[in-house]
Each structure stands twice: as C-alpha cells, then as structure tokens.
Design an enzyme around this catalytic site. Structure first.
Site, mmCIF file in Angstrom:
data_model
loop_
_atom_site.group_PDB
_atom_site.id
_atom_site.type_symbol
_atom_site.label_atom_id
_atom_site.label_comp_id
_atom_site.label_asym_id
_atom_site.label_seq_id
_atom_site.Cartn_x
_atom_site.Cartn_y
_atom_site.Cartn_z
ATOM 1 N N LEU A 149 0.810 -1.213 0.000
ATOM 2 C CA LEU A 149 0.000 0.000 0.000
ATOM 3 C C LEU A 149 0.846 1.267 0.000
ATOM 4 C CD1 LEU A 149 -2.715 -1.191 2.530
ATOM 5 C CD2 LEU A 149 -2.660 -1.440 0.039
ATOM 6 N N HIS A 197 -3.499 4.279 -2.262
ATOM 7 C CA HIS A 197 -4.444 3.343 -1.632
ATOM 8 C C HIS A 197 -5.080 3.982 -0.390
ATOM 9 C CE1 HIS A 197 -1.550 0.329 -3.543
ATOM 10 N NE2 HIS A 197 -2.701 -0.031 -4.053
ATOM 11 N N GLN A 220 -5.660 -12.523 -12.362
ATOM 12 C CA GLN A 220 -5.476 -11.360 -13.218
ATOM 13 C C GLN A 220 -4.037 -11.177 -13.679
ATOM 14 O OE1 GLN A 220 -7.085 -8.623 -10.173
ATOM 15 N NE2 GLN A 220 -5.453 -7.221 -10.758
ATOM 16 N N GLN A 226 -8.776 6.059 -10.296
ATOM 17 C CA GLN A 226 -8.782 6.430 -11.719
ATOM 18 C C GLN A 226 -7.469 6.082 -12.395
ATOM 19 O OE1 GLN A 226 -9.877 10.537 -12.259
ATOM 20 N NE2 GLN A 226 -11.918 10.173 -11.447
ATOM 21 N N LYS A 227 -6.449 5.831 -11.587
ATOM 22 C CA LYS A 227 -5.163 5.412 -12.123
ATOM 23 C C LYS A 227 -5.338 4.228 -13.086
ATOM 24 C CE LYS A 227 -0.694 3.953 -11.793
ATOM 25 N NZ LYS A 227 -0.856 2.560 -11.991
HETATM 26 P P1 AMP Z 1 -3.809 -2.335 -6.669
HETATM 27 O O1 AMP Z 1 -3.457 -2.728 -5.281
HETATM 28 O O2 AMP Z 1 -2.679 -1.796 -7.459
HETATM 29 O O3 AMP Z 1 -4.600 -3.399 -7.386
HETATM 30 O O4 AMP Z 1 -4.789 -1.107 -6.541
HETATM 31 C C1 AMP Z 1 -5.889 -1.119 -5.657
HETATM 32 C C2 AMP Z 1 -6.714 0.116 -5.908
HETATM 33 O O5 AMP Z 1 -5.915 1.274 -5.699
HETATM 34 C C3 AMP Z 1 -7.230 0.210 -7.356
HETATM 35 O O6 AMP Z 1 -8.556 0.741 -7.333
HETATM 36 C C4 AMP Z 1 -6.269 1.186 -7.981
HETATM 37 O O7 AMP Z 1 -6.826 1.889 -9.081
HETATM 38 C C5 AMP Z 1 -6.009 2.119 -6.818
HETATM 39 N N1 AMP Z 1 -4.744 2.857 -7.009
HETATM 40 C C6 AMP Z 1 -3.521 2.347 -7.313
HETATM 41 N N2 AMP Z 1 -2.624 3.342 -7.456
HETATM 42 C C7 AMP Z 1 -3.293 4.502 -7.240
HETATM 43 C C8 AMP Z 1 -2.917 5.885 -7.255
HETATM 44 N N3 AMP Z 1 -1.668 6.277 -7.514
HETATM 45 N N4 AMP Z 1 -3.867 6.806 -6.977
HETATM 46 C C9 AMP Z 1 -5.154 6.420 -6.714
HETATM 47 N N5 AMP Z 1 -5.569 5.138 -6.695
HETATM 48 C C10 AMP Z 1 -4.647 4.197 -6.946
#
Ligand code: AMP
Length: 290
Positions: free
Chosen positions: A36, A40, A64, A152-153
């Site tokens: 995280l 996150h 995935q 939105q990333k």
């Molecule tokens: P992940 O753990 O990478 O699968 O991401 C979990 C959630 O965090 C997903 O909804 C991502 O789009 C979001 N997320 C990842 N990086 C960012 C970021 N830099 N800014 C905002 N949300 C993020």
C-alpha cells in the site's frame, strides 16, 4: 478511539464479522493487492467519508496475472500494510489465501467483462480483466459493501467495474478516486519500486507528455470548438509517442479514447488519454481526462 482493526484471513471468520454488523451500517470497501501507498490510503479516506465501517482486502489475485514471473515478484509487504491500515483507522482487513477463496485452485465460472476489456490493457494482458472482474464480483458478494472505491489510475479497470455493477445490478455504489502522484508527477504504483534510479528520474515524463498532449488537443479545440480534424489528433498523438520513444520509453499505447466505450475517438469532449509505456522491465500506466 474506535475498535481495534480486525485482521481476518479466512472466509468463515470474515463472513461472521460481516454478518455481525448492524444491517443499517454503511460499509465502505477498498479492494487492493497490498504493497500500500498514499494512493491506496486516499481510497480508504474516501471510503471512510462515505460509510460507517471500512473493509480493505489484500489479495494478490492470480487470476489477473498473465505472466507467472510478474505474479511471483509482485511486492508483498503485509506487516507494513497492516500498520498503515491500522493507523488509518480501517475497521477490518480481509486477507484471504488463494486456497481459502478457491478450494479447487481456480473458479470454473467467471465474469466476462465484454468489449470494454478488449483494447489497451486487455489486449496487452489477455484474461487480465476477466480475472479482475471475477474476483471483484466475489469480494462484493462476501463484503456486501454499500460503496466501493477504485482509483482512476487504472481507468479501464474502473470503467469495467462500473459496467459490471450497472449491467448485473450489483447493489453497490462505485466511487472513483483521482490518481495520487509523487511530487514530480509520477503516478504512485506498487511497481515503481522496480525502476532503476535513472528510470525513476525519467518516469514522470509520461505524465508530462499526457499534459502536453492534452494542452495541444485543447488548443486545437478552441480553434474548432466541436471536433478537431482526425489528422490533427493523430499527428499530435504520434508526436507524443515519438517523444516518449526518444526519451527511452517503449510505448505500448498512447491514445485518445471515448470515456464510455474506451475506443479511439476524435471528439475531445468526454475523452480520456490512455497511456502505457515500458521503462526497462517496468510497465507504467497513466491517463488524463480531458
Ligand atoms: P492495486 O493494489 O494496485 O490493485 O490497486 C488497488 C486500488 O488502488 C485500485 O482501485 C487502484 O486503481 C487504486 N490505485 C492504485 N494506485 C493509485 C494511485 N496512484 N492513486 C489512486 N488510486 C490508486
């Protein structure tokens, strides 16, 4: 002070915790793969503002990943993640194992994410979005959230989750959190740690190029309010790809897309620039809503 954070690793323990919540409780949910960062945690804050109890899941979802090496090296930092979530005041963390979720190691039924999942990341990583959507659907059934927050990333992911919820009537509201960035503009990502120092220095160029391209497209729009000439758009985009290549990026795609269909568009209203580019072994994703 609220209750201490619950750390729930198996499905029966998690569902027992969930069922014990009052039926009136608004439950906010943030699904993650762990490792995280501030992005996150911003999703957690958004979930807290919209609910009474917040659940975060940490699950590195094998469905995935299209590349076994990518799955094997995905950073796992559970101790630090749990400390950050406890400090953020999260109510419960769900950390299922693969066997705990899928005793037969894989589900035999899944979500078909349809045409939104075909281009861009879907083309680069076949099966990625089906695996993502299947896990998100399963987690929604277990967590029964009132709201769930996505970044939105991962723009294409967000649009597919929104479409799944709409088309299949999941009783959950999806909130979109803007992309959180390092001071130099690089979108925060768990994979950034694999950038060499020289690559890390160059990485913000992706966001800078998105901004430059957006400004060029908007300047064109002022001259021609409704529609820019398709040739002009294509030349602006190809110049963008070219300058990223000159800076050492291997560009997978850099495209102007309709926010609803995610297909290439020549209308800059309701459009998003989507980009993926590799620096060394790291694939960077970013986007910019026009
Ligand atoms: P992940 O753990 O990478 O699968 O991401 C979990 C959630 O965090 C997903 O909804 C991502 O789009 C979001 N997320 C990842 N990086 C960012 C970021 N830099 N800014 C905002 N949300 C993020």
């Amino acid at each position: 002070m609220g209750q201490p954070m619950e750390i729930l690793r198996d499905l029966p323990a998690f569902t027992a915790w969930r069922r014990a919540l009052p039926s009136s409780a608004r439950v906010g949910f943030v699904p993650t793969m762990g490792n995280l960062h501030e992005g996150h945690l911003a999703l957690v804050t958004a979930a807290q503002s919209a609910s009474d109890r917040v659940v975060v899941s940490i699950f590195v979802n094998p469905l995935q990943f299209t590349d076994a090496a990518d799955l094997a090296r995905y950073p796992r930092t559970e101790t630090a993640d749990l400390a950050a979530l406890a400090a953020a005041g999260v109510d419960a963390v769900f950390l299922p194992s693969v066997d705990g979720l899928f005793p037969d190691s894989r589900p035999s039924v899944g979500i078909a994410p349809g045409s939104l999942a075909e281009p861009w990341e879907g083309a680069a990583r076949p099966g990625h979005f089906a695996g993502m959507a299947t896990i998100v659907a399963k987690l929604f059934h277990l967590v029964v959230p009132t709201v769930a927050v996505f970044g939105q990333k991962d723009f294409q992911q967000l649009r597919i989750v929104q479409a799944m919820v709409r088309d299949l009537d999941f009783p959950v509201e999806i909130l979109a959190e803007p992309t959180h960035r390092a001071a130099d503009g690089l979108a925060l990502s768990s994979r950034n740690r694999f950038l060499s120092p020289a690559e890390r220095d160059r990485a913000p160029l992706l966001q800078q190029q998105l901004r430059r391209t957006a400004a060029q497209l908007r300047a064109g729009e002022l001259a021609e309010p409704v529609r820019i000439e398709p040739v002009l758009i294509e030349s602006v985009l190809s110049e963008a790809r070219q300058s990223l290549r000159a800076a050492g990026f291997e560009v997978d795609y850099f495209a102007l897309c309709d926010v609803d269909t995610l297909l290439p568009t020549v209308q800059i209203e309701r459009a998003v620039l989507l980009a993926a580019a590799r620096l060394g072994a790291v694939r960077l994703l970013d986007n910019l809503l026009l």
